[in-house]
Enzyme design. Sequence first.
Site, PDB file in Angstrom:
ATOM      1  N   VAL A  86     -26.470  36.476  -4.427  1.00  0.00           N
ATOM      2  CA  VAL A  86     -26.864  37.352  -5.525  1.00  0.00           C
ATOM      3  C   VAL A  86     -27.450  38.626  -4.930  1.00  0.00           C
ATOM      4  CG1 VAL A  86     -28.283  37.644  -7.573  1.00  0.00           C
ATOM      5  CG2 VAL A  86     -27.326  35.390  -7.029  1.00  0.00           C
ATOM      6  N   LYS A  94     -23.838  38.451  -8.964  1.00  0.00           N
ATOM      7  CA  LYS A  94     -23.599  37.165  -8.311  1.00  0.00           C
ATOM      8  C   LYS A  94     -22.181  37.208  -7.754  1.00  0.00           C
ATOM      9  CE  LYS A  94     -23.691  32.169  -9.225  1.00  0.00           C
ATOM     10  NZ  LYS A  94     -23.982  31.137 -10.261  1.00  0.00           N
ATOM     11  N   SER A 132     -22.243  28.703  -2.168  1.00  0.00           N
ATOM     12  CA  SER A 132     -20.981  29.457  -2.131  1.00  0.00           C
ATOM     13  C   SER A 132     -21.124  30.831  -2.761  1.00  0.00           C
ATOM     14  CB  SER A 132     -19.888  28.672  -2.857  1.00  0.00           C
ATOM     15  OG  SER A 132     -20.273  28.430  -4.192  1.00  0.00           O
ATOM     16  N   ILE A 158     -30.615  39.233  -2.820  1.00  0.00           N
ATOM     17  CA  ILE A 158     -31.900  38.755  -3.347  1.00  0.00           C
ATOM     18  C   ILE A 158     -31.897  37.250  -3.582  1.00  0.00           C
ATOM     19  CG2 ILE A 158     -32.594  40.933  -4.404  1.00  0.00           C
ATOM     20  CD1 ILE A 158     -31.481  39.950  -7.051  1.00  0.00           C
ATOM     21  N   GLY A 159     -30.753  36.598  -3.342  1.00  0.00           N
ATOM     22  CA  GLY A 159     -30.682  35.154  -3.528  1.00  0.00           C
ATOM     23  C   GLY A 159     -29.428  34.594  -2.883  1.00  0.00           C
ATOM     24  N   GLY A 169     -26.823  30.987  -2.464  1.00  0.00           N
ATOM     25  CA  GLY A 169     -26.402  29.662  -2.891  1.00  0.00           C
ATOM     26  C   GLY A 169     -25.402  29.119  -1.896  1.00  0.00           C
ATOM     27  N   ASP A 217     -29.327  20.848 -16.634  1.00  0.00           N
ATOM     28  CA  ASP A 217     -30.013  21.127 -15.366  1.00  0.00           C
ATOM     29  C   ASP A 217     -31.266  21.969 -15.615  1.00  0.00           C
ATOM     30  OD1 ASP A 217     -30.386  20.810 -12.656  1.00  0.00           O
ATOM     31  OD2 ASP A 217     -29.040  22.436 -12.075  1.00  0.00           O
TER      32      ASP A 217
END
Length: 324
Positions: free
Chosen positions: A45, A64, A42, A37-38, A40, A159
């Site tokens: 998710v 994750k 490295s 569903i996601g 990055g 962030d």
Amino acid sequence: MSPAAAVAASKKFIGAVKDEWQLYSDQAEDYTIGAPIGFGASSIVYSATFQPSPDAAPIPCALKVVDLDRLPPHALRLLMQETQLMSLSKHPNVLRVRGTWMNGHKLYIALRLMNAGSAADVMRYTWPGGMEEEVVKCILKQALEGLNYLHINGLIHRDVKAANLLIDDDGTVLLGDLGVAAPLWETDDGPGHLKKPLMGKRKSFVGTPCWMAPEVITGKQYDASADIWSFGITALELTQGRAPLSRATPSAVLTQVATAPPPKMERNGGVHTYSAAFADTIAQCLQKDPSKRPSAHELLASGFFKGAKKKGYLVGTRSAAYRV
């Protein structure tokens, strides 16, 4: 940090509350991994379910999965810090790690599944030109609650942006991605024992350029007020559909933020109209002088955020937006 030390440290967090969501487990066999569903640089998710026994009801969650071989040493250190902080945090508006384990060179981190995605996702698909004021206020109020919890415990997020504000189906907003969060306190000699949080200063160049405070960009010492600048930029992002300078090159962003006057809210120039009180709140957050910015606690006490709607308001507004 050992489990015992983590418990000892978490008990010292000011404002920690009983966690309404159960901790899961650190056993891989208790989870069934679903679709991604996601993504990055490295990590990936996945949606997943947690079911520790056949007769237990499966609980939807997110996993994750981080490929440690693809992380440079400094990123691995940040990941370990993020996992530790997210394990200790016990606040309704801060994302908490529910379980972790290793399998070969991959680290698995179990998290609460936030079905609506991030505020950036919701905006992209339902309000591409920016959200209406009451929606933004409701999201930001919850983010402020999470920020205030971090700040009073001597932590800065570093962030803050719409992509790191995660939303669930019930309208809950969680402050996520503590990978670059930093303590403003020191540890005692004993592991896991925290000294009284004292708001110190940092100098690390960390964050995402469009949201970075001027003092971070120019290499000056900074404290939790840097998060307040990022919070103000996030408010503009949610009302305009994108952050100021988001289409500029990174070098141009750094120069502009450091030397130009702060961006301002255009109350009447976009899809929605915004109040003078909202514009004034953002202007307070975007003071170039960090000492002039309000704290998260002061913002929460302001009339503007005291008037924010409860989290359930987001459920109805998201449904209405999807029907349009």
